[in-house]
Design an enzyme around this catalytic site. Sequence first.
Site, PDB file in Angstrom:
ATOM      1  N   CYS A  17      -3.966   5.545  -5.173  1.00 13.24           N
ATOM      2  CA  CYS A  17      -3.600   4.843  -3.940  1.00 13.24           C
ATOM      3  C   CYS A  17      -3.727   5.782  -2.733  1.00 13.24           C
ATOM      4  CB  CYS A  17      -2.179   4.310  -4.030  1.00 13.24           C
ATOM      5  SG  CYS A  17      -1.736   3.384  -2.555  1.00 13.24           S
ATOM      6  N   ASN A  47     -13.883   0.540 -12.446  1.00 11.34           N
ATOM      7  CA  ASN A  47     -13.284  -0.304 -11.405  1.00 11.34           C
ATOM      8  C   ASN A  47     -13.991  -0.093 -10.063  1.00 11.34           C
ATOM      9  OD1 ASN A  47     -10.614   0.005  -9.202  1.00 11.34           O
ATOM     10  ND2 ASN A  47     -11.082  -1.958 -10.135  1.00 11.34           N
ATOM     11  N   PRO A  81      -4.309  -3.403 -11.243  1.00 12.33           N
ATOM     12  CA  PRO A  81      -3.022  -3.429 -10.530  1.00 12.33           C
ATOM     13  C   PRO A  81      -3.235  -3.808  -9.071  1.00 12.33           C
ATOM     14  CG  PRO A  81      -3.727  -1.161 -10.919  1.00 12.33           C
ATOM     15  CD  PRO A  81      -4.695  -2.036 -11.648  1.00 12.33           C
ATOM     16  N   MET A  82      -2.416  -4.722  -8.586  1.00 10.52           N
ATOM     17  CA  MET A  82      -2.486  -5.106  -7.167  1.00 10.52           C
ATOM     18  C   MET A  82      -1.094  -5.416  -6.653  1.00 10.52           C
ATOM     19  SD  MET A  82      -5.796  -7.573  -6.673  1.00 10.52           S
ATOM     20  CE  MET A  82      -5.796  -8.334  -8.278  1.00 10.52           C
TER      21      MET A  82
HETATM   22  C1  FNR Z   1      -5.092  -2.873  -4.768  1.00 14.75           C
HETATM   23  N1  FNR Z   1      -5.323  -1.703  -5.496  1.00 14.75           N
HETATM   24  C2  FNR Z   1      -4.286  -1.098  -6.181  1.00 14.75           C
HETATM   25  N2  FNR Z   1      -4.527  -0.048  -7.021  1.00 14.75           N
HETATM   26  C3  FNR Z   1      -3.541   0.481  -7.780  1.00 14.75           C
HETATM   27  O1  FNR Z   1      -3.795   1.413  -8.557  1.00 14.75           O
HETATM   28  N3  FNR Z   1      -2.270  -0.009  -7.673  1.00 14.75           N
HETATM   29  C4  FNR Z   1      -1.941  -1.045  -6.845  1.00 14.75           C
HETATM   30  O2  FNR Z   1      -0.787  -1.483  -6.810  1.00 14.75           O
HETATM   31  C5  FNR Z   1      -2.975  -1.599  -6.039  1.00 14.75           C
HETATM   32  N4  FNR Z   1      -2.718  -2.620  -5.148  1.00 14.75           N
HETATM   33  C6  FNR Z   1      -3.765  -3.325  -4.587  1.00 14.75           C
HETATM   34  C7  FNR Z   1      -3.505  -4.495  -3.875  1.00 14.75           C
HETATM   35  C8  FNR Z   1      -4.559  -5.256  -3.394  1.00 14.75           C
HETATM   36  C9  FNR Z   1      -4.278  -6.539  -2.667  1.00 14.75           C
HETATM   37  C10 FNR Z   1      -5.892  -4.810  -3.581  1.00 14.75           C
HETATM   38  C11 FNR Z   1      -7.058  -5.620  -3.073  1.00 14.75           C
HETATM   39  C12 FNR Z   1      -6.144  -3.629  -4.239  1.00 14.75           C
HETATM   40  C13 FNR Z   1      -6.702  -1.235  -5.743  1.00 14.75           C
HETATM   41  C14 FNR Z   1      -7.346  -2.030  -6.863  1.00 14.75           C
HETATM   42  O3  FNR Z   1      -6.645  -1.932  -8.080  1.00 14.75           O
HETATM   43  C15 FNR Z   1      -8.801  -1.605  -7.096  1.00 14.75           C
HETATM   44  O4  FNR Z   1      -8.823  -0.248  -7.426  1.00 14.75           O
HETATM   45  C16 FNR Z   1      -9.698  -1.813  -5.867  1.00 14.75           C
HETATM   46  O5  FNR Z   1      -9.436  -3.042  -5.233  1.00 14.75           O
HETATM   47  C17 FNR Z   1     -11.174  -1.776  -6.276  1.00 14.75           C
HETATM   48  O6  FNR Z   1     -11.456  -2.751  -7.274  1.00 14.75           O
HETATM   49  P1  FNR Z   1     -12.205  -4.124  -6.950  1.00 14.75           P
HETATM   50  O7  FNR Z   1     -11.391  -4.836  -5.909  1.00 14.75           O
HETATM   51  O8  FNR Z   1     -13.563  -3.777  -6.422  1.00 14.75           O
HETATM   52  O9  FNR Z   1     -12.280  -4.862  -8.256  1.00 14.75           O
END
Ligand code: FNR
Length: 334
Positions: free
Chosen positions: A111, A209, A12-13
Site C-alpha cells: 500500500c 496482480n 484485498p480492497m
Molecule cells: C486496492 N488495493 C489494495 N491492496 C491491498 O494490498 N490492500 C488493500 O486493502 C487494498 N485496497 C484497495 C482498494 C481499492 C478500491 C482498490 C481499487 C485497490 C490494491 C489492489 O489490491 C491491487 O493491488 C491493485 O488494484 C491492482 O490490481 P488490479 O486492480 O489491476 O486488479
Amino acid sequence: MLSYDNKIVLAPMVRIGTLPMRLLALRYGADLVYTEELIDWKFLRSKRRYNDILNTVDYVDQTDGTIVFRTCNEEKDRVILQLGTSNAERALKVAKLVEKDVAAIDINMGCPKEFSIKGGMGVALMAQPEKAFNILKTLVDNLPIPVTCKIRILQTPEETLEVVEKLVSSGIKAIGIHGRTRDERPQHAVHTDIIKFVAERISVPVIANGGSKEIEKHADIYKFKEMTGCSSVMIARAAEWNCSIFRKEGLLPMDTVIEEYLKLAVEYDNSPCNTKYCVQNILRDLQDTPRGRQFLDCQTLEQICSIWGLGEFCRETQSNYQKRGIKGRWQVTP
Ligand code: FNR
C-alpha cells in the site's frame, strides 16, 4: 492446508472486500478471497462474538460497536485476512485471535498511501526487508495456517527478486505481486515482465496482480496468467466493477450483479454506508443518470434495495432480524 496453485483470487480492497462482496466473488467462481486490509491496532480493539441470528463470527470494535470483520462458514476455508502492520508482535496477536476463523493471513507490503507509509506499514516494509522478514517469520513460526504477503515491484527485476527471496526465506506459502512500483498509479502499464522474472526464479507460487485494465472478460484472466508466467492471478478493480468477472460462463449484466450483491448485503446485515459505496463502484459513470441520482440520495438499505426491486425483501429480512434480536445497530453504523 490451503494451496496457492492455479487459483483465481479476489484481491484485498479497502471497503470493497467486506463479507457480501467476498461471498459474491466465491459464488461466481473465485477460488480464494482476501479481506480488505485491516489495521492491527484497530483489530486489537475488537472482541470476537458469534452472531447466532446471522450465523456469522463478528469482530466488534469495543469503542464504538462497529463491525471490524464479519465472516461466516461459507468462506471459512477460502478467506484470507489481510493485515496492515509494522510490528511482528501486534500482527501475531491479531493472527492468534482469528486463526480459527480464516484460511490464511496476508501482510500488506504494497500500500503506497500516506497513512500506511507514515505508520511504517504497506510499501514502507519493502524498504526494510529485515523488518518485513521478521514479521513474516514470527507469523510462520507461530501459526497453524499459511502466511503470505502482497508486495509491489521495485525498479528492476533484480532488486525485486532480491527482496522477494528474503521474504520467501521466512517460510511464507505464496506471494502476491502487484506489477507496479510504489510511485506508479493504476493507470500506468503493469510490468508483467518483472512479475514473470521473479515467478520463474522462486520456490513458492506467485499470485500475479495488476492486470485489471486488460481484464475485461473471464478469458483475459488466463492471458494475464500466461503473460506473467504465474500459477495464480489476483483481481481487484475488474471485480470491484463487475464481480461476475470470476464466472467461467461469462459476465452478467451490471443490474444482475447489483441485485445479487444487495441480497447478500441484506442477508448479512451489511451497513448501508458500505453497501452504498460498493454499489457506487459498480455503477461508476451511471451515477450521473436519473436512477443514479436517486441512488445517491439513498440513506437506508431499504431505499437502495427499492431501486432494484428488492425493497420488500429488505423490509421482511430486517423485520425478521429485529424480531429475533438485532436492533438495527449495525444498520446505522458506517
Ligand atoms: C486496492 N488495493 C489494495 N491492496 C491491498 O494490498 N490492500 C488493500 O486493502 C487494498 N485496497 C484497495 C482498494 C481499492 C478500491 C482498490 C481499487 C485497490 C490494491 C489492489 O489490491 C491491487 O493491488 C491493485 O488494484 C491492482 O490490481 P488490479 O486492480 O489491476 O486488479
